[in-house]
Design a protein around this motif. Sequence first.
Motif, PDB file in Angstrom:
ATOM      1  N   PRO A 199      40.800  43.595  37.836  1.00 40.99           N
ATOM      2  CA  PRO A 199      40.088  43.052  38.995  1.00 40.99           C
ATOM      3  C   PRO A 199      38.747  42.454  38.603  1.00 40.99           C
ATOM      4  N   THR A 200      38.490  41.263  39.118  1.00 42.69           N
ATOM      5  CA  THR A 200      37.301  40.504  38.743  1.00 42.69           C
ATOM      6  C   THR A 200      36.701  39.862  39.983  1.00 42.69           C
ATOM      7  N   GLU A 201      35.381  40.010  40.159  1.00 41.11           N
ATOM      8  CA  GLU A 201      34.710  39.395  41.300  1.00 41.11           C
ATOM      9  C   GLU A 201      34.166  38.025  40.917  1.00 41.11           C
ATOM     10  N   ARG A 202      34.449  37.037  41.777  1.00 39.77           N
ATOM     11  CA  ARG A 202      33.882  35.704  41.631  1.00 39.77           C
ATOM     12  C   ARG A 202      33.562  35.157  43.017  1.00 39.77           C
ATOM     13  N   ASP A 203      32.328  34.787  43.236  1.00 41.85           N
ATOM     14  CA  ASP A 203      31.918  34.131  44.480  1.00 41.85           C
ATOM     15  C   ASP A 203      32.306  34.940  45.717  1.00 41.85           C
TER      16      ASP A 203
END
Length: 447
Positions: free
Chosen positions: A105-109
């Motif tokens: 899981p990766t957060e972007r914007d």
Amino acid sequence: MSVKTAVDGVLAGARADLERLVRIPSIWADPAHSEDTHASARTVAELARGAGAATVRIVEVAGGAPAVVAQWPAPEGQPTILLYAHHDVQPTGGDEHWTTPPFEPTERDGRLYGRGAADDKAGVLTHIAALRAYAGRPPIGVTLFIEGEEESGSPTLPALLRAHHDLLAADVVVIADAANPAVDVPALTTSLRGLVDCVVEVAMLEHPVHSGMAGGAAGDALTALCRLLASLHDEHGDVAVPGLVRGERTAAGVGDDGAEAEFRANNGLLDGVELIGCGSIPERIWCHPAAAILGIDAPRVADAPNVLVPRARALVSLRIAPGDDPAAAQHALTEHLQAHVPWGAQLTVVPRTGGGPFSLEAIGDPYDAARRAFAEAYGNDVREIGMGGSIPFVAEFARTFPGAAVLVTGVGDPASHWHGIDESLHLGMFARGVLAEALLLAELARG
């Protein structure tokens, strides 16, 4: 402490646990991930215990995936709500196509990317977080039911509901497996299409033969299969199978038809590619049948010898409109294929999974309570929409427990790319969804 303050206090932990769950590749449809799906169920059970459940069980029937059932008993005189989501996920479609690894899981914007981040592990954590906001003591009775095979069509769900009928009985059901029209606009889904699919095999030859020595007099199975599959649509792109229900948009689907440009952008249509079918976009997606070819077994281009292919097969998926019957639709699809197989080719049609469509009128106290709770959480009134996807649990549960009010909602939005590459969850909408559900529990307690 207000409900909103309590929800704010649990969101960080819910986000961390969502990421933990997303890291588990619970692709039940792939036998190689069977143990991962069991690990996912054990993790959900652990989260339910941590949220104060009085009882937690992992249940399954022969051949089925593990599901989690947890209960918080109802205070005296209060109703019981069943909170549904599923912990299994779709295959990735090729890890190499993702911007970041699908199970990291990766957060972007402001969005959390990962397979299952929206569909439907966000639904699982929406329920868990709402219960945590009440410190494990919700104001009404709660049964948490987290299924493990929804992405495979829920083939053993009817048996599971029969086996645990009394355990799953409830006055209100919340299905957290749908989407909203925008990240700040809540929705109740009042219609769902059903689903039938089948494997179609065409046979033309006993064995491969030289394409130059026999071609022109002997046909090949792959060409025959292509001609057969092309018969599923008319020149406009509408499904050409006779006997299927084709509905019209009703008051249950009131809302914005949506700009074509927005639809194209959300779904990644290439420049110059035309939309298929007739009618408004919501009619095509919510009320009409849709056929798609999900896969073909045939020689790979890189490995193909210069021979006529003796056999070829394809997986045909048919979404059916509200009001249709899965058995009747499967029969109509089979009859159409039999009538259109070219050149006397031998045809085999093997039905696979199926699920019924669903529609309802959102009238009554539980729906009014949901409108109040969701409007407060999102800052906008609730929209009633249809959904082109299928959730077999909804129709099956409605048949098993006809007296329960069913609320279909969720924390997806058009940019979530469910089942696609770079699936994601808008974290602001996730927070609103948790608050909406926590407020709903309070509203139902007052009612």
